[in-house]
Motif scaffolding. Structure first.
Motif: not given
Length: 391
Positions: A359-388
């Motif tokens: 899920l972390v990787e999918a979120i970052l991929e979607d955000v990267y694609a949204f910006g047309h795979e351009g350079v990151w202009t701000d730091d981006v961090t994602v954390v996921v906690v999941q209860r099975r």
């Protein structure tokens, strides 16, 4: 010497200095290049390079087989004159220990060290031309060495920051943890961390320092180490963060601040947290409803007194908690539209069946694609906690 010819050659030499690698051959190469480029026309030769070591300048390189002094005392009058002026042409004064009858010398500095360039002057040299040449090269070398020092400092800061990030997510029965940070520069202003408080409790933090680069990275370092020290001593959340605010407020400019979310996840699903002005994490329930975990206090740093209280949430089996920094929801596309929290909410709900790391990787991929795979202009961090979910 024709001025246009001189400046073209000087531009070429300075460009080569600017593009050269930072290694042990940089200064010896410049010693030779300077003489090859200008020695015949400006009438200087027999270059030698000295490096300061243990209170003396030691001969490191020479471009002629002549016998030159192997050491020069820092107390010698000619050496002191060069150090005082940065460069000096000995025409009417004796160069003394520097050797020769008439001498051009200049000093460059970097990493707390000094090097002395010395050339003998030949008949027919012109004071203004030689002085212009050596001062231009001296200035270029000082900038080059200073930029190398800065890059070295940034590399060290990046290594320190990388060492503060979790190398592997923690394990706790019934839970999955994952996180990833993408800095916009070599060093970033985002943080995330996992702190094992017991076998049945994991501390989770995410934060975003104002600004980018080295100042933000240093603030991140202070927060991560402060949290670890305070919480591993079993101190209360609010007390620890208020102490941290006090330290940061007193040790940084008041314009510097950091948003922070910290929560303690218990194995039974209870979540005790504080949110210091950070974008609200999204608690995605198994049925697709979403509970934002809003602010319980102001950002850390600018105010001497931090107003802060605790709040509670509950992760039922199958629930997912998504934490992020504002660089994610403020990512822009070509139409200047923002990714925004609502798009993130819809994406997470749609992909809530993914395991934490996926899920972390999918979120970052979607955000990267949204910006047309351009350079990151701000730091981006994602954390996921999941209860099975229960089987």
């Amino acid at each position: 010497m024709d001025p246009k010819h001189f400046y073209r050659k000087m531009d070429a030499l300075l460009a080569r200095i600017g593009d050269a690698a930072h290694d042990t051959e940089l200064l010896p190469t410049v010693l030779l290049e300077l003489e090859l480029s200008f020695g015949e026309e400006l009438r200087f030769h027999r270059g030698r390079l000295y490096e300061e070591e243990d209170g003396v300048f030691v001969l490191r390189r020479r471009d002629a087989e002549d016998a030159f002094p192997t050491e020069l005392s820092l107390e010698a009058a000619p050496v002191r004159r060069v150090l005082r002026h940065g460069s000096y042409l000995f025409d009417t004064e004796s160069p003394g220990e520097l050797g020769g009858e008439q001498v051009a010398a200049f000093v460059v500095t970097g990493s707390g060290r000094r090097w002395l360039f010395v050339y003998d002057l030949m008949p027919g040299w012109v004071h203004e031309e030689v002085l212009l040449c050596v001062n231009a090269v001296r200035a270029a070398l000082n900038v080059k060495l200073a930029s190398g020092d800065l890059r070295s400092d940034i590399e060290q800061a990046a290594q320190i920051q990388q060492s503060l990030l979790p190398t592997t997510p923690p394990s706790m029965d019934g839970f999955l943890f994952a996180g990833r940070s993408q800095p916009a520069e070599r060093v970033g202003g985002d943080l995330y961390d996992f702190i094992r408080l017991s076998d049945e409790m994991i501390g989770v933090s995410i934060g975003d320092a104002s600004g980018h680069g080295l100042p933000a990275a240093l603030l991140v370092r202070d927060v991560v180490t402060g949290l670890r020290m305070g919480l591993e001593d079993q101190r209360k959340i609010v007390y620890t963060i208020k102490k941290l605010n006090d330290v940061i407020h007193r040790s940084t400019f008041s314009s510097r601040f950091i948003s922070l979310f910290y929560g303690e996840v218990e194995q039974n699903g209870n979540l005790l947290y504080v949110n210091c002005g950070h974008p609200p994490p999204l608690l995605v329930k198994r049925d697709g409803t979403v509970q934002p975990l809003g602010a319980t206090g102001t950002v850390i740093g600018p105010l001497r007194e931090l107003a802060l209280y605790r709040a509670y949430a509950y992760l039922a089996p199958g629930d997912t908690l998504v934490l992020y920094t504002d660089g994610l929801i403020e990512r822009r596309n070509r139409e200047e539209g923002l990714y925004e929290i609502e798009r993130l909410r819809r994406f997470v709900v749609r992909h809530r069946e993914l395991e934490a790391q996926a899920l972390v990787e999918a979120i970052l991929e979607d955000v990267y694609a949204f910006g047309h795979e351009g350079v990151w202009t701000d730091d981006v961090t994602v954390v996921v906690v999941q209860r099975r979910a229960r089987a």
